[in-house]
Each structure stands twice: as structure tokens, then as C-alpha cells.
Scaffold this motif. Structure first.
Motif, PDB file in Angstrom:
ATOM      1  N   ALA A  24       0.836  -1.208   0.000  1.00  0.00           N
ATOM      2  CA  ALA A  24       0.000   0.000   0.000  1.00  0.00           C
ATOM      3  C   ALA A  24       0.870   1.256   0.000  1.00  0.00           C
ATOM      4  CB  ALA A  24      -0.938  -0.012   1.204  1.00  0.00           C
ATOM      5  N   ASP A  25       2.012   1.217   0.693  1.00  0.00           N
ATOM      6  CA  ASP A  25       2.919   2.372   0.693  1.00  0.00           C
ATOM      7  C   ASP A  25       3.460   2.649  -0.705  1.00  0.00           C
ATOM      8  OD1 ASP A  25       2.530   2.716   3.398  1.00  0.00           O
ATOM      9  OD2 ASP A  25       4.453   1.799   3.978  1.00  0.00           O
ATOM     10  N   VAL A  26       3.862   1.579  -1.403  1.00  0.00           N
ATOM     11  CA  VAL A  26       4.358   1.752  -2.774  1.00  0.00           C
ATOM     12  C   VAL A  26       3.243   2.291  -3.659  1.00  0.00           C
ATOM     13  CG1 VAL A  26       5.151   0.519  -4.825  1.00  0.00           C
ATOM     14  CG2 VAL A  26       6.236   0.098  -2.624  1.00  0.00           C
ATOM     15  N   ALA A  27       2.039   1.763  -3.495  1.00  0.00           N
ATOM     16  CA  ALA A  27       0.898   2.238  -4.283  1.00  0.00           C
ATOM     17  C   ALA A  27       0.657   3.723  -4.037  1.00  0.00           C
ATOM     18  CB  ALA A  27      -0.352   1.428  -3.938  1.00  0.00           C
ATOM     19  N   SER A  28       0.727   4.142  -2.782  1.00  0.00           N
ATOM     20  CA  SER A  28       0.522   5.556  -2.461  1.00  0.00           C
ATOM     21  C   SER A  28       1.579   6.430  -3.115  1.00  0.00           C
ATOM     22  CB  SER A  28       0.554   5.766  -0.946  1.00  0.00           C
ATOM     23  OG  SER A  28      -0.575   5.186  -0.363  1.00  0.00           O
ATOM     24  N   THR A  29       2.817   5.945  -3.149  1.00  0.00           N
ATOM     25  CA  THR A  29       3.899   6.701  -3.775  1.00  0.00           C
ATOM     26  C   THR A  29       3.625   6.889  -5.263  1.00  0.00           C
ATOM     27  OG1 THR A  29       5.481   5.880  -2.154  1.00  0.00           O
ATOM     28  CG2 THR A  29       6.392   6.745  -4.197  1.00  0.00           C
ATOM     29  N   VAL A  30       3.189   5.824  -5.929  1.00  0.00           N
ATOM     30  CA  VAL A  30       2.871   5.924  -7.357  1.00  0.00           C
ATOM     31  C   VAL A  30       1.714   6.891  -7.570  1.00  0.00           C
ATOM     32  CG1 VAL A  30       2.010   4.667  -9.379  1.00  0.00           C
ATOM     33  CG2 VAL A  30       3.750   3.617  -7.907  1.00  0.00           C
ATOM     34  N   THR A  54      -9.600   6.021  -3.843  1.00  0.00           N
ATOM     35  CA  THR A  54      -8.639   5.245  -4.616  1.00  0.00           C
ATOM     36  C   THR A  54      -7.776   4.396  -3.699  1.00  0.00           C
ATOM     37  OG1 THR A  54      -8.609   6.893  -6.373  1.00  0.00           O
ATOM     38  CG2 THR A  54      -6.712   5.438  -6.242  1.00  0.00           C
ATOM     39  N   ARG A  55      -7.307   4.962  -2.595  1.00  0.00           N
ATOM     40  CA  ARG A  55      -6.483   4.193  -1.650  1.00  0.00           C
ATOM     41  C   ARG A  55      -7.280   2.996  -1.127  1.00  0.00           C
ATOM     42  NH1 ARG A  55      -1.456   4.355   1.327  1.00  0.00           N
ATOM     43  NH2 ARG A  55      -1.760   3.064   3.145  1.00  0.00           N
ATOM     44  N   ALA A  56      -8.556   3.197  -0.815  1.00  0.00           N
ATOM     45  CA  ALA A  56      -9.384   2.089  -0.337  1.00  0.00           C
ATOM     46  C   ALA A  56      -9.514   1.013  -1.411  1.00  0.00           C
ATOM     47  CB  ALA A  56     -10.757   2.608   0.077  1.00  0.00           C
ATOM     48  N   GLN A  57      -9.664   1.412  -2.673  1.00  0.00           N
ATOM     49  CA  GLN A  57      -9.738   0.435  -3.766  1.00  0.00           C
ATOM     50  C   GLN A  57      -8.448  -0.374  -3.855  1.00  0.00           C
ATOM     51  OE1 GLN A  57     -10.520   3.305  -6.903  1.00  0.00           O
ATOM     52  NE2 GLN A  57     -12.510   2.349  -7.306  1.00  0.00           N
ATOM     53  N   VAL A  58      -7.319   0.311  -3.753  1.00  0.00           N
ATOM     54  CA  VAL A  58      -6.022  -0.362  -3.857  1.00  0.00           C
ATOM     55  C   VAL A  58      -5.831  -1.319  -2.688  1.00  0.00           C
ATOM     56  CG1 VAL A  58      -3.518  -0.006  -3.808  1.00  0.00           C
ATOM     57  CG2 VAL A  58      -4.954   1.430  -5.254  1.00  0.00           C
ATOM     58  N   GLU A  59      -6.216  -0.914  -1.493  1.00  0.00           N
ATOM     59  CA  GLU A  59      -6.076  -1.796  -0.328  1.00  0.00           C
ATOM     60  C   GLU A  59      -6.938  -3.050  -0.477  1.00  0.00           C
ATOM     61  OE1 GLU A  59      -6.804   0.760   3.010  1.00  0.00           O
ATOM     62  OE2 GLU A  59      -4.762   1.598   2.929  1.00  0.00           O
ATOM     63  N   ARG A  60      -8.152  -2.896  -1.032  1.00  0.00           N
ATOM     64  CA  ARG A  60      -9.002  -4.082  -1.294  1.00  0.00           C
ATOM     65  C   ARG A  60      -8.351  -4.992  -2.317  1.00  0.00           C
ATOM     66  NH1 ARG A  60     -13.084  -0.276  -1.535  1.00  0.00           N
ATOM     67  NH2 ARG A  60     -13.463  -0.691  -3.736  1.00  0.00           N
ATOM     68  N   LEU A  61      -7.740  -4.401  -3.357  1.00  0.00           N
ATOM     69  CA  LEU A  61      -7.057  -5.195  -4.383  1.00  0.00           C
ATOM     70  C   LEU A  61      -5.885  -5.961  -3.773  1.00  0.00           C
ATOM     71  CD1 LEU A  61      -6.537  -6.015  -7.357  1.00  0.00           C
ATOM     72  CD2 LEU A  61      -5.050  -4.002  -7.500  1.00  0.00           C
ATOM     73  N   ILE A  62      -5.083  -5.293  -2.958  1.00  0.00           N
ATOM     74  CA  ILE A  62      -3.941  -5.948  -2.334  1.00  0.00           C
ATOM     75  C   ILE A  62      -4.390  -7.112  -1.482  1.00  0.00           C
ATOM     76  CG2 ILE A  62      -2.097  -5.639  -0.623  1.00  0.00           C
ATOM     77  CD1 ILE A  62      -1.836  -2.732  -1.750  1.00  0.00           C
ATOM     78  N   THR A  63      -5.448  -6.916  -0.705  1.00  0.00           N
ATOM     79  CA  THR A  63      -5.984  -8.005   0.119  1.00  0.00           C
ATOM     80  C   THR A  63      -6.454  -9.163  -0.757  1.00  0.00           C
ATOM     81  OG1 THR A  63      -6.637  -6.483   1.864  1.00  0.00           O
ATOM     82  CG2 THR A  63      -7.737  -8.615   1.844  1.00  0.00           C
ATOM     83  N   ALA A  64      -7.112  -8.865  -1.860  1.00  0.00           N
ATOM     84  CA  ALA A  64      -7.574  -9.925  -2.760  1.00  0.00           C
ATOM     85  C   ALA A  64      -6.397 -10.676  -3.390  1.00  0.00           C
ATOM     86  CB  ALA A  64      -8.456  -9.324  -3.860  1.00  0.00           C
ATOM     87  N   LEU A  65      -5.309  -9.959  -3.675  1.00  0.00           N
ATOM     88  CA  LEU A  65      -4.158 -10.583  -4.337  1.00  0.00           C
ATOM     89  C   LEU A  65      -3.270 -11.383  -3.404  1.00  0.00           C
ATOM     90  CD1 LEU A  65      -3.090  -7.631  -6.698  1.00  0.00           C
ATOM     91  CD2 LEU A  65      -4.200  -9.778  -7.375  1.00  0.00           C
ATOM     92  N   VAL A  66      -3.006 -10.843  -2.216  1.00  0.00           N
ATOM     93  CA  VAL A  66      -2.036 -11.516  -1.330  1.00  0.00           C
ATOM     94  C   VAL A  66      -2.612 -11.931   0.012  1.00  0.00           C
ATOM     95  CG1 VAL A  66      -0.063 -10.338  -2.367  1.00  0.00           C
ATOM     96  CG2 VAL A  66      -1.116  -9.357  -0.347  1.00  0.00           C
TER      97      VAL A  66
END
Length: 195
Positions: A90-96, A180-192
Motif C-alpha cells: 500500500a505504501d508503494v501504491a501511495s507513492t505511485v 482510490t487508496r481504499a480500492q487499492v487496499e481491497r485489491l492488495i488483500t484480494a491478491l495476497v
């Protein structure tokens, strides 16, 4: 305004920051050489004395910002075994997602700038591929430590995450960033999962 002939410290960064302020305040259409130099408090000809033109400037700015972002992501594998996997991703995603979508979009709409950026990335300049590689390397390091399942396809997850970040960066308005951050966090949870 800096007097003519006086060396300006950190000129590139000063011009880059000025361009970002112009785009953030007035939109990409307002980005001109004059607007940048006025915002930076420099003489009008400074930008053209250091860059072949506005397209080269825009391309260099985008490449510079991506290099900083990729360097930050490149540190990710060294964090394996510490903290929570999802937090690191999530930190890397936020940086991007902190990259200015208006500025990145500007490079895409200026054909000469887009061509220069593409050529630089193909020649190995850090961009989305470097970020994707860092995420894949990080996930493999976490797999070796048993913190994520060995069956996960690290490269596919890295591609899915970075591809999603690219999509969100290019299509999401800046004011939607908390969502957007919430969407990315849901994606990360789904992936890993949730480690």
C-alpha cells in the motif's frame, strides 16, 4: 526574478516544481515555457537554455518523477520480513499515486514528449516496469520467508497491482484519492491475503 547570468541553484528541480504548480493550479493547457519560468521566478529564456523545448522539458520532468518513484519502490525488497506485507504494498501504491495525473497526462497528449518518454523507458529508464519488478522481487522475498503463500504468482500479482495503479493514475481525479487508496487496499488483500 533572478538577474541574467546568475547561476540558479537546483535549476532543474526548481523548474520542475514550478511546472507542477502551474498544472495543479491552472491545468495542463496553461503549461507554457513562460508560465513555468514566471512561476519559478526565472528569466524567460532559462527553460530553453537548458532544454531543447517544452516537449523535452515535459518528458524530462515525467522521467525524473518516475525515477524518484521507482527508487522508492526499489527499496521494497529490503523490507521483506518486517511489518505487514499489505502495508508495504500500500505504501508503494501511495507513492505511485502521488504522481500528478495532470502532468503525466500532459506527457501523453504531447506526442514528442510521449515518444521521448517511451524511448527512455525502452532503453531502461525507471518507470512502471521498474516498479513492477520491485513488487515482484519483494513478493518473492516474502515467499522465501514464508510470509506469503509459495503458490502465489509474484509476477502476475505485481503486474495486476502496477497495472491497476497505472489505470487509477491516468483516469482517477485527484479529489478521489481517499477512495482510490481504499480500492487499492481491497485489491492488495484480494491478491495476497491479509498478512
Amino acid at each position: 526574478m533572478s538577474p541574467r547570468g546568475v547561476v540558479i541553484e537546483d535549476l532543474r528541480e526548481r523548474l520542475f516544481a514550478a511546472a507542477e504548480r502551474v498544472v495543479a493550479g491552472a491545468g495542463a493547457a496553461a503549461l507554457t515555457s513562460r508560465a513555468i519560468t514566471e512561476e519559478a521566478g526565472c528569466a524567460k529564456g532559462v527553460l530553453h537554455a537548458h532544454f531543447a523545448g517544452l516537449d523535452e522539458f515535459v518528458a524530462d520532468l515525467v522521467l525524473h518523477r518516475f525515477a524518484i518513484t521507482a527508487a522508492s519502490a526499489g527499496d521494497l525488497p529490503s523490507r521483506a520480513g518486517t511489518g505487514a506485507v499489505r502495508d508495504h504494498l500500500a505504501d508503494v501504491a501511495s507513492t505511485v499515486l502521488r504522481l500528478d495525473p495532470g502532468l503525466v497526462g500532459l506527457a501523453v497528449t504531447r506526442p514528442a514528449a510521449a515518444h521521448r518518454v517511451r524511448e527512455a523507458w525502452q532503453a531502461g529508464a525507471p518507470g512502471f516496469t521498474a516498479i513492477q519488478d520491485a513488487v515482484g522481487d519483494y513478493l518473492r522475498a516474502e515467499q522465501a520467508l514464508g510470509r506469503v503463500p509459495r503458490g502465489l504468482d509474484a509476477d502476475a500479482i505485481a503486474l495486476a497491482l502496477v497495472g491497476t495503479l497505472h489505470h487509477l493514475l491516468m483516469t482517477g481525479p485527484p479529489e478521489a484519492r481517499p477512495e482510490t487508496r481504499a480500492q487499492v487496499e481491497r485489491l492488495i488483500t484480494a491478491l495476497v491475503g491479509t498478512p
